[in-house]
Design a protein around this motif. Structure first.
Motif, mmCIF file in Angstrom:
data_model
loop_
_atom_site.group_PDB
_atom_site.id
_atom_site.type_symbol
_atom_site.label_atom_id
_atom_site.label_comp_id
_atom_site.label_asym_id
_atom_site.label_seq_id
_atom_site.Cartn_x
_atom_site.Cartn_y
_atom_site.Cartn_z
ATOM 1 N N SER A 1 0.841 -1.176 0.000
ATOM 2 C CA SER A 1 0.000 0.000 0.000
ATOM 3 C C SER A 1 0.890 1.244 0.000
ATOM 4 N N LYS A 2 0.375 2.350 -0.535
ATOM 5 C CA LYS A 2 1.136 3.601 -0.641
ATOM 6 C C LYS A 2 2.497 3.320 -1.293
ATOM 7 N N PRO A 3 2.471 2.901 -2.544
ATOM 8 C CA PRO A 3 3.709 2.467 -3.207
ATOM 9 C C PRO A 3 4.748 3.584 -3.291
ATOM 10 N N ASP A 4 5.996 3.203 -3.039
ATOM 11 C CA ASP A 4 7.112 4.127 -3.239
ATOM 12 C C ASP A 4 7.753 3.805 -4.595
ATOM 13 N N GLY A 5 8.883 4.424 -4.884
ATOM 14 C CA GLY A 5 9.508 4.236 -6.192
ATOM 15 C C GLY A 5 9.906 2.795 -6.448
ATOM 16 N N ASP A 6 10.307 2.088 -5.388
ATOM 17 C CA ASP A 6 10.736 0.702 -5.556
ATOM 18 C C ASP A 6 9.543 -0.230 -5.744
ATOM 19 N N ALA A 7 8.483 -0.003 -4.981
ATOM 20 C CA ALA A 7 7.269 -0.818 -5.133
ATOM 21 C C ALA A 7 6.724 -0.650 -6.546
ATOM 22 N N ILE B 1 -2.796 5.362 -0.903
ATOM 23 C CA ILE B 1 -2.458 6.657 -1.509
ATOM 24 C C ILE B 1 -1.356 6.447 -2.548
ATOM 25 N N VAL B 2 -1.583 6.966 -3.756
ATOM 26 C CA VAL B 2 -0.541 6.884 -4.783
ATOM 27 C C VAL B 2 -0.164 8.314 -5.166
ATOM 28 N N GLU B 3 1.058 8.721 -4.841
ATOM 29 C CA GLU B 3 1.522 10.068 -5.184
ATOM 30 C C GLU B 3 1.517 10.228 -6.699
ATOM 31 N N ALA B 4 1.217 11.454 -7.152
ATOM 32 C CA ALA B 4 1.169 11.725 -8.589
ATOM 33 C C ALA B 4 2.525 11.411 -9.232
ATOM 34 N N ASN B 5 3.613 11.689 -8.522
ATOM 35 C CA ASN B 5 4.955 11.434 -9.061
ATOM 36 C C ASN B 5 5.156 9.945 -9.329
ATOM 37 N N ILE B 6 4.624 9.112 -8.421
ATOM 38 C CA ILE B 6 4.744 7.663 -8.563
ATOM 39 C C ILE B 6 3.857 7.187 -9.715
ATOM 40 N N MET B 7 2.631 7.723 -9.771
ATOM 41 C CA MET B 7 1.721 7.330 -10.847
ATOM 42 C C MET B 7 2.321 7.680 -12.199
ATOM 43 N N VAL C 1 -1.605 0.531 -14.813
ATOM 44 C CA VAL C 1 -1.835 0.039 -13.452
ATOM 45 C C VAL C 1 -3.193 0.546 -12.989
ATOM 46 N N LEU C 2 -3.951 -0.301 -12.305
ATOM 47 C CA LEU C 2 -5.214 0.132 -11.714
ATOM 48 C C LEU C 2 -4.987 0.350 -10.219
ATOM 49 N N VAL C 3 -5.923 1.035 -9.566
ATOM 50 C CA VAL C 3 -5.762 1.297 -8.138
ATOM 51 C C VAL C 3 -6.882 0.617 -7.351
ATOM 52 N N ALA C 4 -6.486 -0.258 -6.421
ATOM 53 C CA ALA C 4 -7.432 -0.948 -5.539
ATOM 54 C C ALA C 4 -7.647 -0.090 -4.291
ATOM 55 N N PRO C 5 -8.793 -0.137 -3.625
ATOM 56 C CA PRO C 5 -9.900 -1.047 -3.898
ATOM 57 C C PRO C 5 -10.919 -0.524 -4.910
ATOM 58 N N ARG D 1 11.088 14.156 -12.346
ATOM 59 C CA ARG D 1 9.705 13.661 -12.278
ATOM 60 C C ARG D 1 9.389 13.134 -10.880
ATOM 61 N N LEU D 2 10.388 12.502 -10.227
ATOM 62 C CA LEU D 2 10.118 11.877 -8.922
ATOM 63 C C LEU D 2 10.354 12.813 -7.740
ATOM 64 N N GLU D 3 11.365 13.661 -7.832
ATOM 65 C CA GLU D 3 11.785 14.421 -6.648
ATOM 66 C C GLU D 3 11.538 15.929 -6.740
ATOM 67 N N GLU D 4 11.343 16.452 -7.942
ATOM 68 C CA GLU D 4 11.163 17.908 -8.085
ATOM 69 C C GLU D 4 9.864 18.198 -8.825
ATOM 70 N N ASN D 5 8.828 17.518 -8.378
ATOM 71 C CA ASN D 5 7.566 17.571 -9.112
ATOM 72 C C ASN D 5 6.399 17.670 -8.137
ATOM 73 N N TRP D 6 6.660 18.312 -6.980
ATOM 74 C CA TRP D 6 5.644 18.366 -5.928
ATOM 75 C C TRP D 6 4.702 19.540 -6.124
ATOM 76 N N ARG D 7 3.585 19.524 -5.385
ATOM 77 C CA ARG D 7 2.641 20.651 -5.388
ATOM 78 C C ARG D 7 3.106 21.691 -4.357
ATOM 79 N N PRO D 8 2.700 22.977 -4.543
ATOM 80 C CA PRO D 8 3.109 24.026 -3.594
ATOM 81 C C PRO D 8 2.741 23.707 -2.142
#
Ligand SMILES: [Mn+2]
Length: 340
Positions: free
Chosen positions: A29-35, A60-66, A74-78, A209-216
């Protein structure tokens, strides 16, 4: 608790996958870059050899990860749930029931068909057939060995490195080693990174894309986390707190705060950083990070520390979850800190 160790090997798992036609891939759950990287690399490899693959994130799936995945990959459960009629389920980058909560019922329904690929030191009896190698820095390091065993090229000869197996493997390798800084980043890690870069993986774009792509809103949460910071153990340990009110005030969501726990580690005396996050009323998530001490004392093992609360992870990065208020969870952690 049974010992969490390999019960199979990669050639046997490759044979099982070759014999299956419908394969489902899941991760924590809440996948990180490795997951995400492990799941995507395996999904891409199995699709390349003609398998029907259903891949699911949960929580929770961060937009950067998606953003590591193509639309619909990939689909998101549930919200979407995997099918019980699948031939095989592969669970990557975890083997712990506590990390797959939204999928527990599903995984029990397909018990006996679950394969595990993991690099964590602790886990449960979810996958009968599993390969567990805690000496690896990322789960993608294990997945790439399986992909090699399957004989699938890491970049499609007719495709580009973008959205390739190689890129997914690199994403996991880079993020689980703190972009090649952690102790786990050994010669094998750098050798694999070199192989992936030679295949054309764009590490600069991946980093952005992964580290410098956050929201304000992340900056608002960063400010709130730092203003809550307290020092313990003569400055060796820090603790930060984020409440539901902080999220409301900063107009932030749970996926705006990933990695904030690392900030205090930039201070020389700090060897362990803790952040407590009130994710919902009466639920507090705690993240632990440590870094090697410059003195002779050994690195604080946050995997062992988190285990005191039923959590776990790695020596330098771990987490736990309390069904307690922020204040109560903080008291629990402070009590254990006294015996650190
Ligand atoms: Mn991992």
């Amino acid at each position: 608790m049974k010992r969490y160790a390999s019960t199979s090997d990669l050639p046997s798992i490759a044979a099982r996958l070759r014999g299956a036609s419908h394969i489902t891939i899941l991760t924590h759950s809440k996948p990180d870059g490795d997951a995400a990287g492990s799941l995507l690399a395996l999904a891409r490899a199995l699709r390349a050899i003609g398998k029907r693959v259903d891949a699911f994130f949960t929580g929770i799936v961060e937009a950067n990860i998606m953003g590591l995945a193509r639309d619909g990959e990939v689909l998101v459960a549930p919200a979407a749930m995997p099918s019980v009629t699948t031939d095989v389920v592969v669970l990557v980058d975890t083997g712990a029931w506590s990390q797959v909560e939204p999928l527990q019922e599903y995984l029990r329904a397909v018990a006996g068909r679950v394969i595990g690929l993991d690099h964590h030191a602790r886990g449960d009896e979810i996958a009968g057939d599993r390969v567990v190698d805690p000496s690896l820095a990322s789960a993608t390091q294990l997945v790439v060995k399986l992909v090699d065993e399957l004989g699938v090229p890491l970049v499609d000869p007719n495709g580009t490195p973008h959205f390739s197996i190689a890129e997914a493997v690199f994403a996991g390798l880079a993020t689980d080693t703190g972009w090649f800084r952690f102790q786990s980043a050994n010669a094998g890690v750098y050798a694999l990174a070199a192989r992936l870069l030679a295949l054309g993986v764009d590490k600069t774009s991946l980093y952005q894309r992964l580290e410098e792509n956050w929201r304000p809103a992340r900056l608002g949460m960063m400010a709130r986390a730092l203003s809550s910071l307290t020092f313990h153990h003569g400055g060796r340990v820090t603790m930060m707190r984020l409440s539901q009110q902080d999220f409301a005030d900063a107009r932030a969501a749970q996926d705006d705060i990933g990695g904030l726990v690392n900030m205090p580690l930039s201070i020389g005396t700090v060897e362990m950083s803790i952040i407590l996050t009130e994710s919902e009323p009466q639920v507090t998530k705690v993240s632990f990070r440590s870094k090697p001490s410059l003195s002779a004392s050994p690195t604080i093992d946050v995997n062992a520390f988190a285990a005191r609360f039923g959590g776990g992870g790695h020596t330098q990065a771990a987490g736990a979850r309390f069904k307690l208020s922020l204040h109560e969870a903080q008291r629990e952690v402070e009590r254990e800190l006294e015996t650190l």
